[in-house]
Design a protein around this motif. Structure first.
Motif, PDB file in Angstrom:
ATOM      1  N   ARG A 198       1.255   0.567  13.948  1.00  0.00           N
ATOM      2  CA  ARG A 198       2.445   1.232  14.497  1.00  0.00           C
ATOM      3  C   ARG A 198       3.351   0.326  15.330  1.00  0.00           C
ATOM      4  O   ARG A 198       4.463   0.713  15.670  1.00  0.00           O
ATOM      5  CB  ARG A 198       2.000   2.404  15.374  1.00  0.00           C
ATOM      6  N   THR A 237       0.852  -1.191   0.000  1.00  0.00           N
ATOM      7  CA  THR A 237       0.000   0.000   0.000  1.00  0.00           C
ATOM      8  C   THR A 237       0.886   1.238   0.000  1.00  0.00           C
ATOM      9  O   THR A 237       1.926   1.274   0.665  1.00  0.00           O
ATOM     10  CB  THR A 237      -0.936   0.056   1.239  1.00  0.00           C
ATOM     11  N   LYS A 274      -6.704   3.607  -4.794  1.00  0.00           N
ATOM     12  CA  LYS A 274      -7.055   3.994  -3.427  1.00  0.00           C
ATOM     13  C   LYS A 274      -7.834   5.303  -3.456  1.00  0.00           C
ATOM     14  O   LYS A 274      -7.362   6.317  -3.999  1.00  0.00           O
ATOM     15  CB  LYS A 274      -5.754   4.171  -2.652  1.00  0.00           C
ATOM     16  N   ARG A 321      -4.066   5.933  13.880  1.00  0.00           N
ATOM     17  CA  ARG A 321      -4.483   7.342  14.005  1.00  0.00           C
ATOM     18  C   ARG A 321      -5.655   7.482  14.980  1.00  0.00           C
ATOM     19  O   ARG A 321      -5.838   8.544  15.583  1.00  0.00           O
ATOM     20  CB  ARG A 321      -4.822   7.929  12.632  1.00  0.00           C
ATOM     21  N   LYS A 323       3.736   7.955  18.944  1.00  0.00           N
ATOM     22  CA  LYS A 323       2.764   7.284  18.081  1.00  0.00           C
ATOM     23  C   LYS A 323       3.055   5.794  17.874  1.00  0.00           C
ATOM     24  O   LYS A 323       2.195   5.056  17.439  1.00  0.00           O
ATOM     25  CB  LYS A 323       2.595   8.020  16.755  1.00  0.00           C
ATOM     26  N   ALA A 356      -5.024  -0.635   8.628  1.00  0.00           N
ATOM     27  CA  ALA A 356      -3.932   0.268   8.211  1.00  0.00           C
ATOM     28  C   ALA A 356      -3.482   1.109   9.406  1.00  0.00           C
ATOM     29  O   ALA A 356      -4.075   1.044  10.482  1.00  0.00           O
ATOM     30  CB  ALA A 356      -4.417   1.156   7.081  1.00  0.00           C
ATOM     31  N   THR A 415      -9.766   4.460   1.593  1.00  0.00           N
ATOM     32  CA  THR A 415      -8.828   4.883   2.637  1.00  0.00           C
ATOM     33  C   THR A 415      -9.446   5.914   3.582  1.00  0.00           C
ATOM     34  O   THR A 415     -10.532   6.435   3.326  1.00  0.00           O
ATOM     35  CB  THR A 415      -7.518   5.409   1.977  1.00  0.00           C
ATOM     36  N   PHE A 452      -7.953   3.151   9.855  1.00  0.00           N
ATOM     37  CA  PHE A 452      -6.657   3.682  10.304  1.00  0.00           C
ATOM     38  C   PHE A 452      -6.512   3.486  11.815  1.00  0.00           C
ATOM     39  O   PHE A 452      -6.771   4.405  12.607  1.00  0.00           O
ATOM     40  CB  PHE A 452      -6.558   5.165   9.939  1.00  0.00           C
TER      41      PHE A 452
HETATM   42  C1  E4P Z   1      -2.123   2.837   4.298  1.00  0.00           C
HETATM   43  O1  E4P Z   1      -2.975   2.409   3.570  1.00  0.00           O
HETATM   44  C2  E4P Z   1      -2.289   4.073   5.067  1.00  0.00           C
HETATM   45  O2  E4P Z   1      -2.233   5.176   4.229  1.00  0.00           O
HETATM   46  C3  E4P Z   1      -1.229   4.123   6.138  1.00  0.00           C
HETATM   47  O3  E4P Z   1      -1.240   2.883   6.828  1.00  0.00           O
HETATM   48  C4  E4P Z   1      -1.354   5.276   7.111  1.00  0.00           C
HETATM   49  O4  E4P Z   1      -0.419   5.110   8.155  1.00  0.00           O
HETATM   50  P1  E4P Z   1      -0.012   6.280   9.166  1.00  0.00           P
HETATM   51  O5  E4P Z   1      -1.226   6.644   9.948  1.00  0.00           O
HETATM   52  O6  E4P Z   1       1.042   5.674  10.045  1.00  0.00           O
HETATM   53  O7  E4P Z   1       0.479   7.421   8.334  1.00  0.00           O
END
Ligand code: E4P
Length: 277
Positions: free
Chosen positions: A223, A26, A97, A156, A171, A220, A131, A153
């Motif tokens: 971390r 991705t 995406k 986030r 993070k 997605a 996304t 996500f």
């Molecule tokens: C993938 O598809 C996403 O854009 C990505 O995992 C975002 O990750 P981040 O929140 O660490 O930037």
């Protein structure tokens, strides 16, 4: 659970594919920006188009998500078609995406353009990864519009909840699946009923199972390794994971300690029996 590499860095992608555990790639505009900066710094004169082609070749028959940058139905659809027509012939693995809601201000008029674009492109046979999913209801709408993948996500959401409880942890730090209480109020920090990124993933998995949706949940914004493990336990079809986190997933100090002890105990009788490789 399938593992995608969340990167546009060709060296990282090549290395991770060589480990035999990667099922796709991705990318997003921020990851492309990083890759371009690295490319420029190295002085390598490759065009962006060639660079993407090389990435698609490395991925072989596994899907590669390329993100549109438009924010209206018209531009996103045109860019999605262009990306697919321009690159899918390389290895037949392009996924477009599209943001679930491309509005850049609250209540902006483009808030349904993502869904419209997903519908148009998916009806044309182009696989879509939706996304910037932050609620189960966004995932539900994207699946109904015809998306092949939805990308909640997780990291986030955890960033947001850390802020709510006033945590200054970085993070990459682990945020518990069952959430965490606010020190002052004693209430669990939540975002409209979501107590962690993994909880968001789990709720989407449940909805898709109950309603038998043919859309894959692609966790997605991963971390740390424990978050990847919990996404697997929650039933995510896929987790897209940064290179460094995939690397961390193989590590444990006791494994190293065990290897040191085994290597120390090798006797010549056994060593001479085995091919040197
Ligand atoms: C993938 O598809 C996403 O854009 C990505 O995992 C975002 O990750 P981040 O929140 O660490 O930037």
């Amino acid at each position: 659970m399938k593992i995608f590499i969340d990167s546009a860095d060709l060296a990282q992608i090549r290395e991770a594919f060589s480990w035999g555990i990667v099922d796709g790639i991705t990318t997003n505009p921020s990851l492309i920006k990083k890759a371009v900066e690295k490319l420029k710094a190295s002085g390598e004169g490759t065009s962006m188009k060639d660079y993407i082609c090389r990435m698609l070749e490395v991925a072989g028959d596994t899907p590669v998500s390329l993100e549109v940058i438009g924010t209206t139905e018209k531009t996103m659809t045109a860019q999605g078609q262009w990306l697919y027509e321009t690159f899918n012939h390389v290895a037949g693995n392009v996924v477009v995406k599209i943001p679930v809601n491309p509005g850049t201000t609250a209540g902006s008029s483009t808030r349904y353009d993502g869904l419209k674009s997903i519908r148009t492109l998916s009806q044309a046979g182009i696989p879509i990864n939706t996304t910037l999913i932050f609620t189960p209801e966004q995932a539900l709408l994207a699946a109904k519009a015809g998306a092949t993948f939805v990308s909640p996500f997780a990291g986030r959401i955890d960033d947001h909840l850390r802020k709510v409880v006033g945590s200054t942890a970085g993070k990459e730090s682990y945020w518990p699946r069952e959430g965490q209480k606010d020190a002052q109020s004693g209430h669990s920090a939540e975002d409209n009923g979501i107590v962690s990124g993994v909880d968001l993933v789990a709720q989407i998995v449940d909805i898709f199972q109950v309603h038998d949706f043919d859309c894959e949940v692609l966790a997605a914004s991963i971390r740390n390794p424990r978050q990847a493990r919990e996404c697997a336990l929650a039933g995510a079809d896929i987790a897209t994971i940064p290179f460094e986190v995939i690397r961390e997933m193989i590590e444990h100090p006791k494994t190293v300690e065990g290897m040191v002890a085994f290597c120390k105990d090798i006797v010549p009788e056994y060593e001479n029996l085995l091919p040197k490789g």
